[in-house]
Design an enzyme around this catalytic site. Structure first.
Site, PDB file in Angstrom:
ATOM      1  N   ASP A   1      62.429  69.884  48.526  1.00 45.56           N
ATOM      2  CA  ASP A   1      62.164  71.288  48.853  1.00 45.56           C
ATOM      3  C   ASP A   1      60.708  71.490  49.248  1.00 45.56           C
ATOM      4  OD1 ASP A   1      62.766  74.027  49.227  1.00 45.56           O
ATOM      5  OD2 ASP A   1      61.950  74.499  47.259  1.00 45.56           O
TER       6      ASP A   1
ATOM      7  N   ASN B   1      63.058  74.576  54.129  1.00 47.30           N
ATOM      8  CA  ASN B   1      63.804  73.423  53.641  1.00 47.30           C
ATOM      9  C   ASN B   1      65.224  73.380  54.200  1.00 47.30           C
ATOM     10  OD1 ASN B   1      63.909  75.766  51.549  1.00 47.30           O
ATOM     11  ND2 ASN B   1      65.800  74.637  51.197  1.00 47.30           N
TER      12      ASN B   1
ATOM     13  N   GLU C   1      67.634  79.048  50.114  1.00 44.68           N
ATOM     14  CA  GLU C   1      68.328  78.492  48.946  1.00 44.68           C
ATOM     15  C   GLU C   1      69.799  78.890  48.896  1.00 44.68           C
ATOM     16  OE1 GLU C   1      65.209  76.825  48.845  1.00 44.68           O
ATOM     17  OE2 GLU C   1      64.750  78.935  48.631  1.00 44.68           O
TER      18      GLU C   1
END
Length: 590
Positions: A325, A283, A202
């Site tokens: 995601d 992701n 992230e």
């Protein structure tokens, strides 16, 4: 027994029957060898590796505990992790030489006497203020090799401790935590190497898999999991190029591959039959897919790597151009069936995949949750999803601040998130912890800044049903058929473990460790541990008795990211402990 250490001493909290445990009879250990680790699943006196073997089937051939006598299981002892750091205990304990080695939240580790539950030593990493863990301060366990216990830390380091004393033997930096890197997975041991990934998808990190000399921590090779980046090898301390992963700019525009995510945050598996390491890559970054046209290899993919060279043998991408995601980090668990060599992965995107593990060719792909609305199916000829067009809108096509929102199932927390599944070769079934939820998701403008969140999306997770969110499902890998399910009100965040005694063990956020019949799903036993169970059960044989252990302590991504779902479980108490169970000798045969 040594009880005074560099980090201090604390007695275990002894439960009923702890003092009655007999000595395991283990002599001074010669050290854990690679041959020992390769045979871990067949060896029942120890648990030497994460997943109860490098193939991570989480299966034990033990059957002293079975469907008839598991009802007599009771606590032998419990050990408190203590202090104020009571959250997110996702670890799997290891058992060797009369000791349990277990990690806890905030990058802590313990060695515990398996006979009494008394602490032998404790280690606590001194974490800097600026760590940026995505999804709680968890640690999922360590690795044993030679005389070492090796585990990763939230400030992106790999630490090797002396098994007897807890003293640091070596410590190596994986990456710079100031750029958003961390490490939470249990390391993988392969051919005397310790193999790790990275966490931090992230934050726009560069995903990769790396191998080090397990005795010294010295680098051997590094393989990026974002297409276009260079791999490296080290020989005699010198670094040299080892080929680009894929083809630069083939599936990534411009320079975006340099911060492409695809973090390898869950660790990997190793299959001796194919001599391949399997890692899932997470992701792509950012979440806003409109900024990165293309399939974005090797994000949301399973990658097979040759351990001798660090080069990619094959890959399979589960969610091309991921916009939700859905990650792809879930392990590919090797198994044999119908004369073939396969591996299975229950993905966050809602599909249960079976691949030929020798070449990555797709064998089977079926939904294992009730609602999947981002794709109609997986095309068996191309191996790609047939999408429904249910993607969040492009913010540049609206007011430039927020794109059109869509409701998608599953949510980004996944039909199955990190929590490991297990495989029983006797039943031929995988036991998969699943969750039924969806999400509103929209895209927002985003630019990369080192060390800052790199999402470009907003979301709200919602449960799909009033009566349950979580369910353990028994999946036939060759047909995709769900043979049975055991529903749970709260989301499941614990792994499963299965045995030759036809049992499946798993934990619930409500605090229970449960045992069910592996053939039918009938609940046979449960025990309240005092906090949510999000850990990974194990079992082993000691002094003629079969033991079961699990860590307890609510936390992880659900209370942090769960939206409406988090409100449903806000009453759950945090905690930090490990519980050990056995059957009284007088009742073991009843």
């Amino acid at each position: 027994m040594k009880t005074i250490t560099a980090r201090g001493w604390r007695s275990g909290l002894l439960g009923l029957g702890a003092l009655a445990l007999l000595s395991s009879g283990a002599a001074t250990a010669a050290g854990v060898s690679w041959d020992d680790i390769k045979n871990d699943q067949q060896s029942t006196d120890n648990v030497l590796h994460n997943g109860m073997g490098t193939q991570t089937q989480r299966y034990s051939p033990l059957k002293e505990l079975n469907t008839e006598n598991v009802k007599h299981l009771y606590p032998a002892w419990s050990f408190s992790f203590g202090g104020e750091k009571q959250r997110g205990q996702e670890s799997q304990p290891l058992i060797y030489d009369g000791k349990m080695f277990v990690t806890g939240s905030y990058s802590r580790a313990w060695a515990i006497d398996v006979k009494t539950g008394e602490e032998i030593w404790q280690y606590e990493q001194r974490l800097p203020e600026g760590i940026m863990p995505c999804c709680d301060v968890v640690n999922r366990g360590g690795a044993l090799y030679d005389n070492l216990f090796i585990f990763g830390t939230l400030d992106a380091k790999l630490v090797a401790l002396d098994q007897e004393t807890g003293d640091v033997v070596w410590s190596e930096k994986i990456a710079d935590y100031k750029e958003g890197y961390s490490y939470t997975a249990a390391p993988l041991i392969v051919n005397d190497m310790v193999v790790t990934g990275v966490s931090g998808g992230e934050f726009g990190v560069l995903g990769r898999v790396e191998a080090r000399d397990a005795k010294t921590g010295e680098m051997i090779w590094s393989r990026p999991t974002v297409e276009g980046n260079m791999g490296y090898v080290w020989k005699d301390g010198k670094k040299s190029e080892n080929g680009i992963s894929g083809t630069r700019n083939a599936t990534w525009p411009g320079d975006m591959y340099k911060q492409g995510g695809a973090a390898t945050w869950l660790g990997g598996t190793y299959d001796p039959d194919t001599n391949l390491i399997y890692f899932g890559a997470g992701n792509p970054a950012p979440w806003n897919a409109h900024t990165r046209p293309g399939d974005n290899l090797f994000s949301s993919s399973i990658i097979a790597i040759k351990p001798e060279t660090g080069k990619i043998s094959w890959h399979y991408q589960k969610t091309p151009h991921d916009a939700w995601d859905y990650d792809g980090v879930n392990m590919c668990v090797p198994f044999d069936a119908e004369g073939g060599k396969y591996c299975a992965s229950a993905d966050r995107n809602g599909f249960f995949y079976v691949l030929d593990r020798t070449n990555g060719k797709l064998k089977q792909a079926k939904p294992f949750v009730s609602k999947v609305n981002w794709a109609e199916k997986i095309d068996m000829k191309t191996g790609k999803p047939v999408e429904t067009g249910n993607r969040p809108g492009d913010p540049s096509k609206t007011d430039g601040k927020k794109g059109d929102s869509v409701f998608v199932t599953p949510s980004f927390l996944g039909a199955k998130n990190w929590m490991p599944m297990s495989y029983n070769p006797n039943t031929g079934l995988f036991y998969v912890p699943t969750n039924e939820w969806g999400m509103d998701i929209w895209n927002e403008p985003i630019t990369y800044k080192a060390g800052a969140a790199y999402l470009g999306a907003g979301f709200n997770i919602q449960p799909l049903y009033d009566d349950y969110i979580g369910a353990v499902r028994a999946v036939d890998p060759m047909t995709g058929e769900i043979k049975w399910e055991a529903k749970n009100n709260a989301p499941l965040w614990s792994g499963t473990m299965t045995t030759a005694g036809n049992l499946v063990f798993y934990g619930t956020p409500e605090g229970f460790l449960k045992a069910v019949d592996a053939r039918t799903g009938e609940e046979l036993w449960k025990f309240q541990t005092g906090s949510g169970v999000v850990g990974q059960p194990i079992t082993w044989m000691q002094d003629g008795s079969q033991y079961v252990a699990v860590t307890s302590g609510w936390g992880g991504a659900v209370p942090l990211w769960g939206g409406e779902v988090a409100k449903r479980v806000k009453f759950l108490n945090q905690g930090g402990s490990v519980w050990v169970f056995k059957i009284p000798d007088a009742l073991a045969s009843k």
